[in-house]
Design an enzyme around this catalytic site. Sequence first.
Site, PDB file in Angstrom:
ATOM      1  N   ASP A   1      25.543  23.121   0.637  1.00 55.49           N
ATOM      2  CA  ASP A   1      24.619  24.307   1.057  1.00 55.49           C
ATOM      3  C   ASP A   1      24.913  25.315   0.249  1.00 55.49           C
ATOM      4  O   ASP A   1      25.778  25.436  -0.556  1.00 55.49           O
ATOM      5  CB  ASP A   1      24.777  24.424   2.644  1.00 55.49           C
ATOM      6  CG  ASP A   1      26.152  24.959   3.047  1.00 55.49           C
ATOM      7  OD1 ASP A   1      26.986  24.789   2.200  1.00 55.49           O
ATOM      8  OD2 ASP A   1      26.206  25.516   4.052  1.00 55.49           O
TER       9      ASP A   1
ATOM     10  N   HIS B   1      34.270  15.678  -5.567  1.00 59.30           N
ATOM     11  CA  HIS B   1      33.620  16.878  -5.466  1.00 59.30           C
ATOM     12  C   HIS B   1      34.629  17.889  -6.411  1.00 59.30           C
ATOM     13  O   HIS B   1      35.724  17.589  -6.536  1.00 59.30           O
ATOM     14  CB  HIS B   1      33.822  17.530  -4.203  1.00 59.30           C
ATOM     15  CG  HIS B   1      32.770  18.922  -3.871  1.00 59.30           C
ATOM     16  ND1 HIS B   1      33.252  19.894  -4.493  1.00 59.30           N
ATOM     17  CD2 HIS B   1      31.471  18.956  -3.724  1.00 59.30           C
ATOM     18  CE1 HIS B   1      32.143  21.066  -4.263  1.00 59.30           C
ATOM     19  NE2 HIS B   1      31.216  20.331  -3.808  1.00 59.30           N
TER      20      HIS B   1
ATOM     21  N   TYR C   1      26.214  28.896  -1.514  1.00 56.51           N
ATOM     22  CA  TYR C   1      27.294  29.896  -1.247  1.00 56.51           C
ATOM     23  C   TYR C   1      26.994  30.782  -0.124  1.00 56.51           C
ATOM     24  O   TYR C   1      25.822  31.263   0.033  1.00 56.51           O
ATOM     25  CB  TYR C   1      27.460  30.662  -2.482  1.00 56.51           C
ATOM     26  CG  TYR C   1      28.052  29.838  -3.722  1.00 56.51           C
ATOM     27  CD1 TYR C   1      29.199  29.117  -3.735  1.00 56.51           C
ATOM     28  CD2 TYR C   1      27.367  29.590  -4.903  1.00 56.51           C
ATOM     29  CE1 TYR C   1      29.488  28.196  -4.601  1.00 56.51           C
ATOM     30  CE2 TYR C   1      27.867  28.950  -6.126  1.00 56.51           C
ATOM     31  CZ  TYR C   1      28.984  28.302  -5.803  1.00 56.51           C
ATOM     32  OH  TYR C   1      29.108  27.434  -6.952  1.00 56.51           O
TER      33      TYR C   1
ATOM     34  N   PHE D   1      25.669  25.315  -6.901  1.00 57.38           N
ATOM     35  CA  PHE D   1      26.884  25.618  -7.900  1.00 57.38           C
ATOM     36  C   PHE D   1      26.721  27.037  -8.630  1.00 57.38           C
ATOM     37  O   PHE D   1      27.747  27.528  -9.130  1.00 57.38           O
ATOM     38  CB  PHE D   1      27.236  24.483  -8.837  1.00 57.38           C
ATOM     39  CG  PHE D   1      27.661  23.207  -8.161  1.00 57.38           C
ATOM     40  CD1 PHE D   1      29.059  23.169  -7.489  1.00 57.38           C
ATOM     41  CD2 PHE D   1      26.855  22.106  -7.916  1.00 57.38           C
ATOM     42  CE1 PHE D   1      29.412  22.022  -6.612  1.00 57.38           C
ATOM     43  CE2 PHE D   1      27.267  21.060  -7.007  1.00 57.38           C
ATOM     44  CZ  PHE D   1      28.459  20.931  -6.736  1.00 57.38           C
TER      45      PHE D   1
END
Length: 225
Positions: free
Chosen positions: A64, A186, A66, A77
Site C-alpha cells: 500500500d 521483500h 507510503y 516504492f
Amino acid sequence: MSAISNDWLEPLSSEFKEPYYKKLYETVVKEYSTHQIFPPSDDIFNAFNYTPLSNVKVVIIGQDPYHNTGQAHGLCFSVKPDVDIPPSLVNIYKELHDDLGCYIPDNGYLKKWADQGVLMLNSVLTVRAHQANSHQGIGWEKFTDAAIRILNSQDRPIVYMLWGRPAQDKASQVDNPKHLLLKAPHPSPLSAYRGFFGCRHFSKCNEFLQANGIEPIDWQIENKK
C-alpha cells in the site's frame, strides 16, 4: 478521485459497475473528506495513467502507499523527487548497483521506470496518514486483482517482479506461459538479507525482454541535483 483515461479504461470498466466498487468509491470519498489520506486523490491511479496497458513490459507489485507526508504519489516504492529515499528503495538501489552497476541516485522518483513500461502497482491504492495498511480490506484488492487478470490475458511477454509474500500471493492468478514470474523476499530492511540481495531480478528481467525482442528497461534513475 481521479479517473483512468487511457487504454486501461475499457478492460477495467466492468469493475466500476460492480457493487464492491460503488462501496469502495463511497468509502474512499468519505475517507478523504474526514482524514488525511495518501496519495493526493488526483494521484490514486497514476500507476495506470503513467503506464498504458499496451506499454506494460514489467509489473512490480507493492502493498500500500507510503503513509508519511509528501511521500506517496501513486507508484509503488517511488517517492516525489525532494523526499528522503525510504529504506526499501535504498535496498532496491543497492541491488541495482550490485546487479547492473547502476549508481545510487540522490532521489527516489521512479517515474522514469513507469514511462518505459514498468507498471508500479500497489495492491491497495490509498492509506490513512501514518497508519500502514489502514485501507486494507475496503475493496482495492479486488480492483487490483482485476488489473492482474487483465495483464494475464495479454498475448505478449510480461515480467512480474514479486517481492514478499503479499506480492507473490497477488500473482498466483498469473498462468500465461508467455509471462515470467521472478520471486524474492521483500526489499525492506527486515527481509532484504533473506534473498532479495543477490536475486538479480533486474538483469534477469532485461535478459528475458531482449530474448523476446523487446527493448530492455533502463533502470538507472538519474540524480536530480
